[in-house]
Design a protein around this motif. Structure first.
Motif, PDB file in Angstrom:
ATOM      1  N   ASP A  22      23.736  66.557  47.145  1.00  0.00           N
ATOM      2  CA  ASP A  22      24.579  67.743  47.101  1.00  0.00           C
ATOM      3  C   ASP A  22      23.776  68.873  46.467  1.00  0.00           C
ATOM      4  N   PRO A  59      26.686  69.935  51.178  1.00  0.00           N
ATOM      5  CA  PRO A  59      26.959  68.545  50.780  1.00  0.00           C
ATOM      6  C   PRO A  59      25.934  67.572  51.353  1.00  0.00           C
ATOM      7  N   GLN A  71      24.761  66.562  55.295  1.00  0.00           N
ATOM      8  CA  GLN A  71      24.819  67.652  56.255  1.00  0.00           C
ATOM      9  C   GLN A  71      23.427  67.983  56.767  1.00  0.00           C
ATOM     10  N   MET A 127      32.534  66.400  54.115  1.00  0.00           N
ATOM     11  CA  MET A 127      32.543  67.761  53.584  1.00  0.00           C
ATOM     12  C   MET A 127      31.610  68.658  54.375  1.00  0.00           C
ATOM     13  N   ASN A 128      31.998  69.893  54.497  1.00  0.00           N
ATOM     14  CA  ASN A 128      31.217  70.869  55.249  1.00  0.00           C
ATOM     15  C   ASN A 128      30.463  71.800  54.306  1.00  0.00           C
ATOM     16  N   ALA A 168      32.799  65.500  46.469  1.00  0.00           N
ATOM     17  CA  ALA A 168      31.457  65.487  45.870  1.00  0.00           C
ATOM     18  C   ALA A 168      31.606  65.109  44.400  1.00  0.00           C
ATOM     19  N   ALA A 169      30.491  64.821  43.751  1.00  0.00           N
ATOM     20  CA  ALA A 169      30.549  64.390  42.344  1.00  0.00           C
ATOM     21  C   ALA A 169      30.457  65.553  41.370  1.00  0.00           C
ATOM     22  N   ILE A 170      30.330  66.749  41.903  1.00  0.00           N
ATOM     23  CA  ILE A 170      30.116  67.923  41.059  1.00  0.00           C
ATOM     24  C   ILE A 170      31.309  68.870  41.121  1.00  0.00           C
ATOM     25  N   ILE A 184      32.092  72.991  40.991  1.00  0.00           N
ATOM     26  CA  ILE A 184      31.450  74.304  41.166  1.00  0.00           C
ATOM     27  C   ILE A 184      32.506  75.360  40.890  1.00  0.00           C
ATOM     28  N   VAL A 239      27.947  74.853  37.571  1.00  0.00           N
ATOM     29  CA  VAL A 239      27.964  73.555  38.244  1.00  0.00           C
ATOM     30  C   VAL A 239      27.994  72.514  37.149  1.00  0.00           C
ATOM     31  N   TYR A 250      28.226  68.186  36.249  1.00  0.00           N
ATOM     32  CA  TYR A 250      28.233  66.791  36.655  1.00  0.00           C
ATOM     33  C   TYR A 250      28.520  65.961  35.421  1.00  0.00           C
TER      34      TYR A 250
END
Lengths: 116, 116
Positions: free
Chosen positions: A57, A87, A90, B1-2, B35-37, B39, B106, B108
């Protein structure tokens, strides 16, 4: 790990692997630092592009210029202060415009390329 | 995810939990997105401060104004285009200056606060 502040001149910019265009990246925090994320700066010359499949990511914050990212869902374009999230998994083509661009990036997990 | 692009007007800014100063945060990607994050964007009024113990690794990219972060190793100050990494476990006081500040962040793993 301590709180740290970075500026672009702290980054050692190397040509991004697997391409010979004017696309450079410099990590400031990576797998040697004990966090799970990579932090760095990117610099793009005018009108260059890079196609890759995201192994991580990747969050890009555009600091100067503009960046367009083409993916299967279309193209987004970001300018200063805007964020692009690419992500994992992609397939993307990242493209700069006539003025080039400077970005800050954060990846999870640590950044590496995965070309297909 | 896009692949997605964000600008600060996409963020719904809420007062950061546990404080009543003019410090606002708006997540754009979080635990609901796969996702693991996390934002988001942050906005600080003039001369406000927030003390917390970092429950996550938090990377702030300063977009406008200046932010100082006091930790056990001293104080760093970052302006536009500069990055501050606040590792998990650090006790920090984040302070804005007279002009306030806007940041992109960001984290994590996903952002949450841990006050002690």
């Amino acid at each position: 790990m301590n709180v740290r502040k970075f500026t672009i001149t702290d980054a050692v910019m190397d040509r991004s692997p697997g391409q010979d265009e004017d696309i450079f990246a410099g990590n400031l925090v990576d797998e040697h630092d004990g966090a799970a994320i990579t932090i760095g700066y990117g610099r793009y010359g005018p009108d260059v592009s890079l196609t890759e499949t995201m192994a991580v990511d990747d969050v890009m914050v555009v600091l100067e210029g503009r960046i367009s990212v083409l993916s299967e869902t279309g193209t987004v374009t970001a300018g200063p202060g805007e964020i692009v999230h690419m992500p994992r998994g992609q397939r993307v083509t990242i493209r700069s415009h006539e003025t080039g661009a400077v970005t800050a990036y954060v990846t999870y997990p640590h950044w590496r390329t995965a070309r297909s």
